[in-house]
Write a protein that holds these residues in place. Structure first.
Motif, short mmCIF file in Angstrom:
data_model
loop_
_atom_site.label_atom_id
_atom_site.label_comp_id
_atom_site.label_asym_id
_atom_site.label_seq_id
_atom_site.Cartn_x
_atom_site.Cartn_y
_atom_site.Cartn_z
N MET A 173 43.73 28.48 40.95
CA MET A 173 42.67 29.00 40.81
C MET A 173 41.88 29.35 42.08
O MET A 173 41.34 30.37 42.56
N ARG A 174 42.24 28.45 43.10
CA ARG A 174 41.77 28.46 44.24
C ARG A 174 42.70 29.85 45.28
O ARG A 174 42.10 30.46 45.99
N ASP A 175 43.80 29.89 44.89
CA ASP A 175 44.49 30.91 45.56
C ASP A 175 44.04 32.32 44.91
O ASP A 175 44.07 33.33 45.88
N ASN A 176 43.77 32.59 43.90
CA ASN A 176 42.99 33.55 43.22
C ASN A 176 41.76 34.13 43.80
O ASN A 176 41.31 35.07 44.24
N ALA A 177 40.98 32.92 44.04
CA ALA A 177 39.44 33.16 44.32
C ALA A 177 39.52 33.50 45.84
O ALA A 177 38.79 34.09 46.36
N GLY A 179 41.14 35.62 47.26
CA GLY A 179 41.17 37.04 47.60
C GLY A 179 39.85 37.85 47.03
O GLY A 179 39.74 39.03 46.99
N HIS A 180 38.74 37.02 46.47
CA HIS A 180 37.71 37.55 45.95
C HIS A 180 36.57 37.50 46.78
O HIS A 180 36.13 36.21 47.01
N PRO A 181 35.87 38.43 47.41
CA PRO A 181 34.69 38.13 48.48
C PRO A 181 33.52 37.58 47.82
O PRO A 181 32.80 37.18 48.37
N ASP A 182 33.28 37.57 46.42
CA ASP A 182 32.36 37.23 45.82
C ASP A 182 32.40 35.61 45.43
O ASP A 182 31.66 35.01 44.49
N ALA A 183 33.55 35.03 45.53
CA ALA A 183 33.94 33.58 45.00
C ALA A 183 33.00 32.59 45.57
O ALA A 183 32.94 32.52 46.81
N HIS A 184 32.89 31.43 45.17
CA HIS A 184 32.15 30.38 45.58
C HIS A 184 32.83 29.60 46.54
O HIS A 184 32.73 29.25 47.57
N LEU A 185 34.32 29.18 46.31
CA LEU A 185 35.03 28.32 46.89
C LEU A 185 36.42 29.10 47.20
O LEU A 185 37.06 29.62 46.51
N ARG A 186 36.61 29.36 48.73
CA ARG A 186 37.41 30.22 49.25
C ARG A 186 38.49 29.42 50.42
O ARG A 186 39.14 30.22 50.99
N THR A 187 38.38 28.19 50.43
CA THR A 187 39.18 27.41 51.29
C THR A 187 40.58 27.18 50.49
O THR A 187 40.48 26.56 49.75
N LEU A 325 36.31 29.42 36.78
CA LEU A 325 35.30 28.48 36.99
C LEU A 325 35.60 27.53 38.16
O LEU A 325 34.57 27.22 38.88
N LEU A 326 36.94 27.19 38.33
CA LEU A 326 37.28 26.15 39.19
C LEU A 326 36.85 26.54 40.77
O LEU A 326 36.86 25.65 41.57
N SER A 327 37.22 27.81 40.91
CA SER A 327 36.89 28.18 42.47
C SER A 327 35.93 29.49 42.43
O SER A 327 35.21 29.51 43.42
N TYR A 328 35.99 30.35 41.73
CA TYR A 328 34.96 31.38 41.65
C TYR A 328 33.75 30.88 41.49
O TYR A 328 32.66 30.99 42.33
N GLY A 329 33.52 29.77 40.70
CA GLY A 329 32.28 29.33 40.66
C GLY A 329 31.79 29.22 39.00
O GLY A 329 32.01 29.92 38.22
#
Length: 384
Positions: A173-177, A179-187, A325-329
């Motif tokens: 989920m973090r790997d997918n997030a 690449g998304h500029p609107d995601a909450h967690l991107r580290t 939900l786990l990384s996009y938020g």
């Protein structure tokens, strides 16, 4: 395939998930709704139905009509809905029925909340804990992570699923997030990072849990398809087998498979027919249990499919390509709706730089509310 009139997902919009200091739930919802109308290429006056999800930071008795007033809408049908994390999918199912019955032609489905910036941590914990039984669970100080941890303990014991298996899904989920500029967690994170993160409620650690976010999502369900992409809502189903954890009869059958069977039967499809998944993932254990009960992996086999690459962006069954939900938020109802927004963007070829190489044509969406209490499955297909 159903013979009754079809309903289409015509447009979608949303805000970035994270902290939006100084912005109310209504502000966020209005931004998402504007985006949905723009993408649907319709005007305010064409919206004749509005379905609105609840917001813990805005507990208004008439939230749907409050939003309509602020957003300058005068629909002929409006109501609000409360079904926990399943609310977004349930509203879309209801919007579909309104369109297919001829009651409405264009239904705006919207939800949003400033849960991160507009609510204290303690208030969030106490509010969410109320999904527990008022006599037997809440008085003992249980929290939502504790409810899911208890469920996870039994499921892991009975199936052999490990904490490392769960961690694999947090990493995906973090790997997918990222690449998304609107995601909450991107580290970027690793399995090692997940396993070493702070214990929240054993066996769940911090990175097994979704973050609390601000944000909003909106979709338009219409009798008419988008001019460039006809995304039909081909099937839908619900199941409600219990409300409280203490009333759950069997962690191996929470109701997800019942909802899925109804949706698949209506659509005339099978589990093997899909090429995209949007599966609710409030915790890593939620995602694993749902994938396995729904039949997208055998018991204790979800992690093996992930390691094989099946759920990757370039796999046979891309999963939650926005980060889930786990990384996009997770900002309440809109958090679950983000799974559908992402599916619509991928299926309509409007995901920008995140667009999958193979545009999906058959998506399966599943959401749950409470502690695996209420289940809603949706089947989306690209027509033509």
């Amino acid at each position: 395939m159903p013979s009754s009139p079809q309903a289409f997902l015509r447009g979608a919009g949303g805000t970035a998930f994270g902290r939006h200091e100084g912005r109310s739930a209504l502000d966020l919802m209005a931004e998402a709704a504007n985006g949905a109308l723009q993408s649907a290429q319709i005007e305010h006056a064409q919206i004749d139905g509005v379905l609105c999800g609840y917001a813990t930071t805005l507990p208004h008795l008439m939230l749907s009509t409050l939003f309509c007033e602020r957003f300058a809408l005068r629909p002929s049908y409006a109501h609000s809905m409360q079904l926990g994390g399943a609310t977004g999918a349930a509203m879309l199912m209801a919007a579909r029925e309104l369109v297919r019955s001829g009651r409405c032609r264009n239904v705006l489905v919207v939800a949003g909340e400033n849960r991160l910036s507009g609510q204290s941590r303690d208030s969030s914990i106490q509010t969410l804990a109320q999904v527990g039984d008022a006599d037997y669970e809440v008085p003992n100080g249980a929290s939502v992570p504790a409810y899911y941890a208890l469920m996870a303990s039994e499921y892991m014991h009975r199936t052999g699923v490990t904490s490392a298996d769960l961690a694999e899904f947090a990493v995906l989920m973090r790997d997918n997030a990222i690449g998304h500029p609107d995601a909450h967690l991107r580290t970027p994170i690793s399995v090692k990072d997940v396993l070493a993160s702070k214990a929240i409620a054993s066996p769940l650690s911090l990175m097994d849990c979704c973050p609390i976010s601000d944000g909003a999502m909106a979709l338009v369900v219409s009798a008419d398809p988008h001019p460039q992409a006809a995304i039909a809502m081909r099937g839908a189903g619900q199941a409600h087998r219990h409300q409280h954890l203490t009333a759950m009869e069997d962690v191996m059958r929470c109701g997800a498979s019942d909802a899925a069977s109804l949706a698949l039967d209506e659509a005339g499809m099978e589990i093997a027919d899909f090429d995209y998944l949007g599966i609710y993932d409030s915790f890593t254990i939620t995602l694993v249990m749902l994938l396995e009960e729904l039949g997208f992996a055998p018991r204790a086999g979800a992690a093996a499919r992930l390691r094989h690459g099946d759920f990757a962006r370039d796999g046979t069954l891309p999963l939650n390509t926005h980060g889930g939900l786990l990384s996009y938020g997770h900002c309440g109802v809109a958090g679950g709706m983000a799974h559908v927004v992402e599916a619509w963007r991928q299926m309509s070829g409007q995901a920008g730089e995140r667009q999958l190489q193979r545009t999906p044509s058959r998506a399966f969406i599943h959401a749950d509310g409470g502690v695996m209490s209420s289940h809603v499955s949706l089947v989306l297909t690209r027509e033509g």
